[in-house]
Design a protein around this motif. Structure first.
Motif, short mmCIF file in Angstrom:
data_model
loop_
_atom_site.label_atom_id
_atom_site.label_comp_id
_atom_site.label_asym_id
_atom_site.label_seq_id
_atom_site.Cartn_x
_atom_site.Cartn_y
_atom_site.Cartn_z
N ASN A 34 0.91 -1.21 0.00
CA ASN A 34 0.01 -0.05 0.08
C ASN A 34 0.92 1.11 -0.16
O ASN A 34 1.45 1.57 1.01
N SER A 37 0.79 3.93 2.85
CA SER A 37 1.42 3.56 4.24
C SER A 37 2.93 3.68 4.26
O SER A 37 3.45 3.27 5.53
N LYS A 39 6.22 5.21 5.08
CA LYS A 39 6.77 6.33 6.10
C LYS A 39 7.53 7.36 5.25
O LYS A 39 7.97 7.20 4.10
#
Length: 507
Positions: A34, A37, A39
């Protein structure tokens, strides 16, 4: 000067941004990761095909026959995009491809499957088949019962293949995935042009055996029908144009399904999530494009080493985040989104009744100067913190213009994209594109509404190295001129003898 660039805020924010990416991790892309998601201090290395879709007839949809904009033409444009973006997203979803971003007339997608270096040709064939299906699906003018037809879209598609870094940036509530590297950049460049068709880079052509003579420009040679057919047969997609039309049929909108109102300036707290068909906004707004000049070359020079990849992530995170913060916190503007390494932002001053055009343009001028000051500070601090190779070669190209802009979201309610469009958004981007890394270009309408004190900063509507210090100097010079004028007026006033006796009536 209406607002000021907050140097202390900028320093503190940039320091915290540098701290956030002191440790960066580079990972291999895992299946069905994904993107949202990821960081801010991570990047995923992905070997894939990149596909850019550019809609060429946007300006004609936005205007009447005599070239003017209206509420009706903007509704027509929103419906046009809503329909065609739904079609393209449906195709991407059904072919297990990755939708990355949609901004105005441009859409970015990635074809990562089938996985593996040995499947590169299969991915390119699949991308060509998808591109052809997109063109076929959106080129049809579709009737809507009891309403104007939805216009066909003229499409140009660019395709490249190779290694890129997937990163994620933006505020916590609105992450924006981005792919950094040659394939994304080159695919985007091949999608730019005035002729419809599918255009492959030399790299992608070589992989599928369609190499051209080195003297030929691949951006000027589109795929032939038989070449497309070969890839379509190889890909054998389980999806047809009829499938797409059936999906769209029950979702087509009429023009009266859309309505506009104004939002109260400034735009800092505008929530795009609250906007949809019946809650769209339309008013005079300044559109700003600020693009990191030289970033493509910077990525190319650093992407082949582990530390270089980390430096790319650091630079992007710090630069984009601080540009956004300056626009929002210091000048009460609103980011629409990032398009790669380019910020699209909005400025509006006035009331819920009308836009104050002169104030909006002055504030936008102050804002773009502040953004450049923050950008320069970012470069210095990135160098201090990480000694990044090539960071000093980056610049900022800025364009801005004022005009009617419509704001909403398009697509299915649970899968929408931000939308901010008007002729001024097109013209502001075009202004940015002609600028070098130290230049700021103001559009004609914006310049006509600009204060005289700021007009002195521009020559032929272009300013070099426009920063907060430039604005402060112009503002101070204007104050000095006012003081001189008042002093001259006082000195030239006729002498009046005030030693007069009161009239007898008032004794």
């Amino acid at each position: 000067m209406y607002y000021k660039w907050n140097k202390t805020r900028a320093e503190d924010h940039i320091d915290s941004l540098c701290d956030a990416v002191e440790e960066v991790t580079i990972k291999e892309y895992t299946r069905d990761k994904n993107l949202s998601s990821i960081k801010v201090n991570e990047a995923y290395s992905m070997n894939a095909v990149h596909l850019y879709v550019d809609i060429l007839n946007l300006e004609g949809i936005l205007t009447t026959a005599n070239g003017t904009e209206s509420s009706t033409t903007h509704k027509r444009a929103i419906r046009f995009f809503d329909s065609h973006v739904r079609a393209i997203k449906f195709i991407l979803d059904r072919t297990d491809s990755i939708f990355v971003d949609f901004h105005n007339q441009r859409l970015h997608a990635v074809i990562a499957k089938p996985y593996g270096d040995e499947s590169e040709k299969d991915r390119i064939d699949k991308a060509i088949a998808i591109a052809d299906l997109i063109i076929e699906s959106v080129k049809q003018k579709r009737d809507v019962d009891g309403d104007e037809a939805i216009e066909a879209a003229d499409i140009r598609i660019g395709i490249d293949t190779g290694l890129a870094l997937a990163v994620n940036n933006g505020r916590r509530s609105n992450r924006e995935p981005l792919f950094l590297g040659d394939p994304a950049n080159h695919a985007a460049k091949h999608a730019c042009g005035s002729n419809v068709g599918i255009y492959l880079t030399a790299n992608a052509r070589d992989v599928i055996g369609l190499s051209l003579d080195e003297t030929k420009d691949t951006k000027k040679v589109k795929l032939k029908s038989d070449e497309i057919e070969t890839s379509k047969n190889a890909a054998d997609l389980d999806l047809t144009c009829d499938d797409v039309m059936k999906e769209l049929k029950n979702n087509d909108k009429k023009l009266n399904d859309f309505s506009f109102s104004r939002t109260t300036p400034p735009l800092k707290d505008l929530d795009f999530d609250d906007l949809y068909y019946k809650s769209a906004k339309r008013q005079e707004i300044v559109s700003i494009y600020a693009d990191i000049d030289g970033f493509t070359n910077f990525v190319s020079a650093n992407i082949n080493s582990e530390e270089g990849k980390k430096d790319i992530v650091r630079a992007l995170h710090v630069l984009r985040s601080e540009m956004d913060a300056t626009l929002s916190n210091d000048y009460k503007g609103r980011r629409v989104r990032f398009i790669g390494d380019c910020l699209h932002g909005l400025i509006c001053e006035g009331s819920h009744v009308e836009t104050k055009k002169d104030k909006s343009v002055d504030v936008a001028t102050e804002a773009v100067a502040g953004i450049r000051s923050s950008f320069n500070m970012c470069l210095d601090k990135l160098n201090e913190s990480f000694a990044i190779d090539g960071i000093d070669d980056l610049g900022l190209a800025i364009g801005y213009e004022i005009g009617d802009v419509s704001l909403t979201r398009v697509g299915k309610r649970n899968d929408t994209s931000r939308y901010a469009i008007g002729i001024s958004t097109i013209e502001s981007e075009e202004a940015q594109k002609v600028c070098k890394g130290n230049a700021t270009k103001i559009g004609t309408d914006a310049y006509d509404n600009l204060s005289d004190k700021y007009k002195t900063l521009f020559k032929n509507q272009v300013a070099a190295d426009l920063t907060y210090e430039s604005i402060k100097s112009a503002d101070q010079a204007d104050e000095n001129n006012d003081t001189v004028k008042k002093s001259s007026l006082y000195e030239s006033a006729p002498y009046v003898d005030t030693d007069l006796k009161a009239h007898a009536k008032f004794k």
